[in-house]
Design an enzyme around this catalytic site. Structure first.
Site, mmCIF file in Angstrom:
data_model
loop_
_atom_site.group_PDB
_atom_site.id
_atom_site.type_symbol
_atom_site.label_atom_id
_atom_site.label_comp_id
_atom_site.label_asym_id
_atom_site.label_seq_id
_atom_site.Cartn_x
_atom_site.Cartn_y
_atom_site.Cartn_z
ATOM 1 N N ARG A 241 3.107 20.384 16.773
ATOM 2 C CA ARG A 241 3.789 19.297 17.497
ATOM 3 C C ARG A 241 4.683 18.548 16.517
ATOM 4 O O ARG A 241 4.651 18.802 15.309
ATOM 5 C CB ARG A 241 2.749 18.312 18.049
ATOM 6 C CG ARG A 241 1.901 17.725 16.934
ATOM 7 C CD ARG A 241 1.069 16.526 17.344
ATOM 8 N NE ARG A 241 0.508 15.867 16.173
ATOM 9 C CZ ARG A 241 -0.614 16.215 15.570
ATOM 10 N NH1 ARG A 241 -1.346 17.219 16.020
ATOM 11 N NH2 ARG A 241 -1.037 15.571 14.500
ATOM 12 N N GLU B 269 -16.290 26.494 2.839
ATOM 13 C CA GLU B 269 -15.227 26.405 1.835
ATOM 14 C C GLU B 269 -15.745 25.755 0.571
ATOM 15 O O GLU B 269 -16.668 24.949 0.605
ATOM 16 C CB GLU B 269 -14.065 25.536 2.359
ATOM 17 C CG GLU B 269 -13.222 26.195 3.415
ATOM 18 C CD GLU B 269 -12.077 25.309 3.882
ATOM 19 O OE1 GLU B 269 -11.970 24.149 3.415
ATOM 20 O OE2 GLU B 269 -11.303 25.776 4.725
ATOM 21 N N LYS C 287 -10.092 27.468 13.606
ATOM 22 C CA LYS C 287 -9.845 27.430 12.162
ATOM 23 C C LYS C 287 -10.095 28.786 11.523
ATOM 24 O O LYS C 287 -9.363 29.193 10.617
ATOM 25 C CB LYS C 287 -10.774 26.409 11.502
ATOM 26 C CG LYS C 287 -10.281 24.994 11.507
ATOM 27 C CD LYS C 287 -11.250 24.181 10.638
ATOM 28 C CE LYS C 287 -11.114 22.685 10.811
ATOM 29 N NZ LYS C 287 -9.837 22.147 10.495
HETATM 30 C C1 MV4 Z 1 -11.524 19.555 2.740
HETATM 31 C C2 MV4 Z 1 -11.772 18.620 1.716
HETATM 32 C C3 MV4 Z 1 -12.242 19.110 0.527
HETATM 33 N N1 MV4 Z 1 -12.465 20.421 0.354
HETATM 34 N N2 MV4 Z 1 -11.766 20.851 2.524
HETATM 35 C C4 MV4 Z 1 -10.550 16.442 6.207
HETATM 36 C C5 MV4 Z 1 -9.814 16.635 7.487
HETATM 37 C C6 MV4 Z 1 -9.562 18.086 7.615
HETATM 38 N N3 MV4 Z 1 -8.217 18.340 8.035
HETATM 39 C C7 MV4 Z 1 -9.829 18.661 6.268
HETATM 40 N N4 MV4 Z 1 -10.415 17.642 5.459
HETATM 41 C C8 MV4 Z 1 -10.847 17.903 4.206
HETATM 42 N N5 MV4 Z 1 -11.086 19.204 3.935
HETATM 43 C C9 MV4 Z 1 -12.226 21.263 1.352
HETATM 44 N N6 MV4 Z 1 -12.453 22.540 1.160
HETATM 45 C C10 MV4 Z 1 -11.519 17.294 1.964
HETATM 46 C C11 MV4 Z 1 -11.064 16.917 3.213
HETATM 47 C C12 MV4 Z 1 -10.803 15.529 3.391
HETATM 48 C C13 MV4 Z 1 -9.524 15.063 3.625
HETATM 49 C C14 MV4 Z 1 -8.426 15.913 3.738
HETATM 50 C C15 MV4 Z 1 -7.187 15.434 4.004
HETATM 51 C C16 MV4 Z 1 -6.988 14.072 4.134
HETATM 52 C C17 MV4 Z 1 -8.038 13.206 4.023
HETATM 53 C C18 MV4 Z 1 -9.317 13.682 3.778
HETATM 54 C C19 MV4 Z 1 -10.369 12.797 3.678
HETATM 55 C C20 MV4 Z 1 -11.625 13.285 3.433
HETATM 56 C C21 MV4 Z 1 -11.842 14.639 3.296
#
Ligand code: MV4
Length: 666
Positions: free
Chosen positions: A292, A200, A116
Site C-alpha cells: 500500500r 529467526e 510471512k
Molecule cells: C525482529 C527483531 C529482531 N530480530 N526480528 C517487530 C515488528 C515486525 N515487523 C518485526 N519486528 C522485529 N523483528 C528479528 N529477527 C526486532 C523487531 C522489532 C522491531 C522491528 C522494527 C521496528 C521496531 C521494532 C521494535 C521491536 C522489535
C-alpha cells in the site's frame, strides 16, 4: 487518466489523495460515517456519500456499501488509502469483479505477502537477504527446537500469519524454548486462526529501514530510496526520515536492488514498501512487504520531488512509471513527525477530546502539514488518533532537523493530550541529532525523553497573570457597555483597579500546586510578584490568543489559550498548562455539574450575563458577584442550558443562596 475516483478512507490520507486529484483534474468522491458528517475529508472532495455508522466495521470497512457508492457516483477507480481496506485481497478482488479499478497491487501480490513464511520462501528464491532462520513446513516442536539451537540464542518466534509485532516471542535459551513455542502457537492460533510459526535469529536493537518501490503494468520497477523508521513505540512509528542517516552508498544501492528484486518476484504493480531490519554493522534483512501507500510516504516525496499519489493514479490507469531509475535522485533530507492524541507519559495511551484550539506552523517549501482535522473537530475512540503529520525538508539532515524542532514548538493543540512535546524531546536529543537511531531508542533514552515535570518559569507565570488581568479588564469594559450606563462609576473597572496601591492575588494550579502571583496595579503596567522576584509587565492580547508581553522592558511573544478554567501557555519552547483557581469559588465546580450554583459568600450581584434558556459553554461567564471589595466572575464549568436565574444586577445575596441553575437542556 481517470475522470473520477472514490476515496475509501478518511482523515489526512483521504485529504492527501484528494489534493493530488484536484491538481490533476480528477473528480473525487468521499465516503463518510455518521461520526464524520462535518469531517475535513468530506469537504475536501467534490461529493461525499454517507456509508454508515461510526464503527469502521459498518462504514469504512463495508465493502458492499463502498462499491455501491462507486457505481452510483460513476467513480472509475477506488483509492483505499492506508489501513481499512488497503491490504484486503478480497476487496481488491470484488473491485475487479465489479469493473472498478483498485488503486493498489494485484490481488496475487497482496496474498503472496499475507504469510510471512511463504513471503520468505519467495524472497529467498529471488536472492533477497533473509535473517538467518527457519520458515519451513516442519512445525514439530522437536524440529523447531533443533533449528533454534542451530541458529543460536536469542531467537525470535514469529507467527507466520502475524505482522506489526503481533505474535512475536523472544527466547534466550534452550530451556525456555518449548514453553515459549507452545505459548506462541496458542497465541497465533487464537489471533490469526493459524498456528504456523517461523524462527529467526534475534537481532539486538536493529534499525527499521524500508525501501519505497513502484512498478507499472509494462514491466518497469524502480525504487525511490529508503526511509528510516526506527523511532517507534509499541510497534508504531513516530518519527521517520529519508534518506536513512549514516548509510553508505554501497548499502543504499544494495537495498534498492534487493527491494526491486522483491517486488519483481511477486509481480508487483503500484506503490509498495519493502521493510528491512538492519544490524549495527549495516547488514540488512528482508522483514515484510507492505502492499500500500504508507503513512510516511511524504518524506520520500520531499527528497525525490515526486508526487507518489500521482504515480499511483498513472500506474492504475495503465500508464508507465513517470521516471526511470537513473532519473531518480535524492535531494536534501526530510523528516516526518506524527502528532498523535496520546499521553506519552502514560505509556502512549491514546487520548480523545475536542480540539478547542489548533495552531499549526506556517506551510512553505520547507514545512508541509498533512492533516484531516481542524479546530473544533473531535478525536474520537472510533478511529486512529493521529492529528497531523508534520513533514520538513532542507538541504541536509542538520538543517532539516532544526526545522523539525522549530515547527514542533509552533504546534499548539488544546483540548486533548498530544505527543508534541515528546516528539520535540526526541528531535532535540543529542543521540538523535547524531543520527544514532535504532528500534530501542525510546527505551534507551527513557530518562531524557520522559523528564520530571518542571515548574512553570516566571515568564510563563507572567503571561498567565497578564492574560487574566487583561481579560478581567475586558470583562469589566463589556459589562459597562452592556449595562446601558457605560459611565457609571460602578462599571468603570474592577473594584481594585482605581486604587493605585491595591493588589490582586492570582492563583494558578500546576498539577495540584497552588502558585500565587500578586499583581499590583500601576499606571502603565502591572507589578508582579513572581517566584524569582518582582517584574513589571504590560502587553497586548489578541482575540486569537497571541500575547505580546513586555517584561521588565523585554519584548516577548507567546500564546495563551483558554479552555474552560484551564490555560495553555506557550512561551518559546516552553509549554505549560495551568488551571486558573479562585479559592473563593473553587467549591462550586461540583455543584454546577449537579445543576445549581450558589454564592460562595455574601455580596452583591454586579452583572448577570445569561438568562433562562441560554445555552452556555464550559468557561462562559455567567454572572459577576462583588464581595469583600473584589469581583468574582462565575463561569460555567460544563456545557449546558440555563434553567433559571434567581437574581438581577444590584441584588444582595447571602452566602449559600442559589444564584442560577444549569441543566442539560433536555
Ligand atoms: C525482529 C527483531 C529482531 N530480530 N526480528 C517487530 C515488528 C515486525 N515487523 C518485526 N519486528 C522485529 N523483528 C528479528 N529477527 C526486532 C523487531 C522489532 C522491531 C522491528 C522494527 C521496528 C521496531 C521494532 C521494535 C521491536 C522489535
Amino acid at each position: 487518466m481517470f475522470d473520477k475516483i472514490l476515496i475509501a478512507n478518511r482523515g489526512e490520507i483521504a485529504c492527501r489523495v484528494a489534493r493530488t486529484c484536484r491538481e490533476l483534474g480528477v473528480k473525487t468522491v468521499a465516503v463518510y460515517s455518521e461520526a464524520d458528517v462535518d469531517a475535513m475529508h468530506v469537504r475536501a472532495c467534490d461529493e461525499a456519500w454517507l456509508i454508515g455508522p461510526a464503527a469502521a466495521r459498518e462504514s469504512y470497512l463495508n465493502m458492499e456499501r463502498i462499491l455501491d457508492v462507486a457505481h452510483r457516483s460513476g467513480a472509475q477507480a477506488i483509492h483505499p488509502g492506508y489501513g481499512f481496506l488497503s491490504e484486503n485481497a478480497e476487496f481488491a478482488r470484488v473491485c475487479e469483479k465489479a469493473g472498478i479499478v483498485f488503486i493498489g497491487p494485484p490481488t496475487s501480490a497482496i496474498e503472496a505477502m499475507g504469510s510471512k513464511s511463504a513471503a520468505k520462501a519467495i524472497m529467498e528464491k529471488a536472492g533477497v537477504p533473509l535473517v538467518p532462520g527457519y520458515h519451513g513446513d516442519d512445525q514439530s516442536p522437536e524440529h523447531l527446537a533443533v533449528v533454534a539451537d542451530e541458529i543460536g540464542y536469542p531467537v525470535l518466534i514469529k507467527a507466520s500469519a502475524g505482522g506489526g509485532g503481533k505474535g512475536m516471542r523472544r527466547v534466550d535459551s534452550h530451556t525456555e524454548f518449548r514453553d515459549a513455542l507452545d505459548a506462541a502457537k496458542r497465541e497465533a492460533a487464537s489471533a490469526f486462526g493459524d498456528d504456523q510459526v517461523l524462527i529467526e535469529k534475534y537481532l539486538l536493537q536493529p534499525r527499521h529501514v524500508e525501501v519505497q518501490v513502484f512498478a507499472d503494468t509494462h514491466g518497469n520497477t524502480v525504487h525511490l530510496f529508503e526511509r528510516d523508521c526506527s523511532i517507534q513505540r509499541r510497534h508504531q512509528k513516530v518519527i521517520e526520515e529519508a534518506p536513512a542517516p549514516g548509510l553508505s552508498q554501497e548499502t543504499r544501492d544494495a537495498m534498492g536492488t534487493a527491494a526491486v528484486a522483491a517486488a519483481e518476484a511477486i509481480g508487483y504493480v503500484g506503490a509498495g514498501t519493502v521493510e528491512f531490519i538492519m544490524d549495527a554493522r549495516g547488514e540488512f534483512f528482508f522483514m515484510e512487504m507492505n502492499t500500500r501507500l504508507q503513512v510516511e510516504h511524504p518524506v520520500t516525496e520531499c527528497i525525490t520531488g515526486q508526487d507518489l499519489v500521482a504515480w499511483q493514479l498513472q500506474v492504475a490507469g495503465g500508464g508507465t512509471l513517470p521516471l526511470a531509475q537513473d532519473q531518480l535522485r535524492i535531494t536534501g533530507h526530510a523528516f516526518e513527525a506524527r502528532i498523535y492524541a496520546e499521553d506519552a507519559e502514560r505509556d502512549f495511551l491514546p487520548a480523545t477530546g475536542t480540539i478547542h484550539h489548533l495552531r499549526t506552523p506556517a506551510e512553505n517549501r520547507h514545512v508541509r502539514i498533512d492533516t484531516g482535522v481542524r479546530q473544533g473537530d473531535a478525536i474520537s475512540v472510533h478511529y486512529d488518533p493521529m492529528i497531523a503529520k508534520l513533514v520538513v525538508w532542507d538541504a541536509d539532515r542538520g538543517t532539516a532537523l532544526k526545522r523539525l524542532r522549530d515547527a514542533l514548538h509552533q504546534f499548539i493543540i488544546v483540548g486533548t493530550t498530544t505527543n508534541a512535546a515528546f516528539l520535540a524531546r526526541v528531535a532535540g536529543h543529542p543521540a538523535f541529532v547524531e543520527g544514532g537511531v535504532d528500534t530501542g531508542f525510546i527505551d534507551t533514552y527513557r530518562d531524557a525523553l520522559f523528564p520530571e515535570a518542571t515548574a512553570p518559569s516566571d515568564r510563563v507565570l507572567a503571561a498567565a497573570a497578564l492574560y487574566e488581568l487583561l481579560t478581567v479588564d475586558k470583562d469589566a469594559e463589556q459589562r459597562a457597555t452592556a449595562s446601558g450606563d457605560p459611565w457609571s462609576p460602578w462599571h468603570l473597572t474592577d473594584g481594585w483597579r482605581p486604587n493605585s496601591d491595591n493588589f490582586h492575588t492570582l492563583h494558578f494550579l500546576d498539577d495540584n500546586t497552588d502558585l500565587q502571583v500578586v499583581a499590583h496595579y500601576r499606571d502603565d503596567c502591572y507589578l508582579l510578584e513572581l517566584p524569582g522576584g518582582q517584574q513589571r509587565v504590560s502587553g497586548e492580547l489578541r482575540p486569537d490568543g497571541h500575547l505580546h508581553l513586555v517584561l521588565d522592558g523585554t519584548h516577548l511573544d507567546g500564546w495563551v489559550l483558554q479552555d474552560g478554567s484551564s490555560l495553555t501557555i506557550v512561551m518559546g519552547e516552553e509549554i505549560h498548562r495551568l488551571v486558573v483557581h479562585d479559592p473563593l469559588t473553587a467549591g462550586m465546580e461540583d455543584e454546577l455539574r449537579e445543576g445549581s450554583l450558589t454564592a460562595p459568600m455574601p455580596g452583591m450581584i454586579r452583572a448577570v450575563h445569561v438568562k433562562a434558556g441560554d445555552a452556555v459553554k464550559e468557561g462562559d461567564a455567567l454572572l459577576v458577584l462583588e464581595a469583600m471589595k473584589m469581583e468574582y466572575t462565575i463561569r460555567a464549568f460544563a456545557d449546558g442550558v440555563v434553567d433559571h436565574v434567581n437574581y438581577a444586577a444590584g441584588d444582595q445575596v447571602t452566602e449559600g443562596a442559589e444564584l442560577l441553575a444549569i441543566g442539560s437542556g433536555e
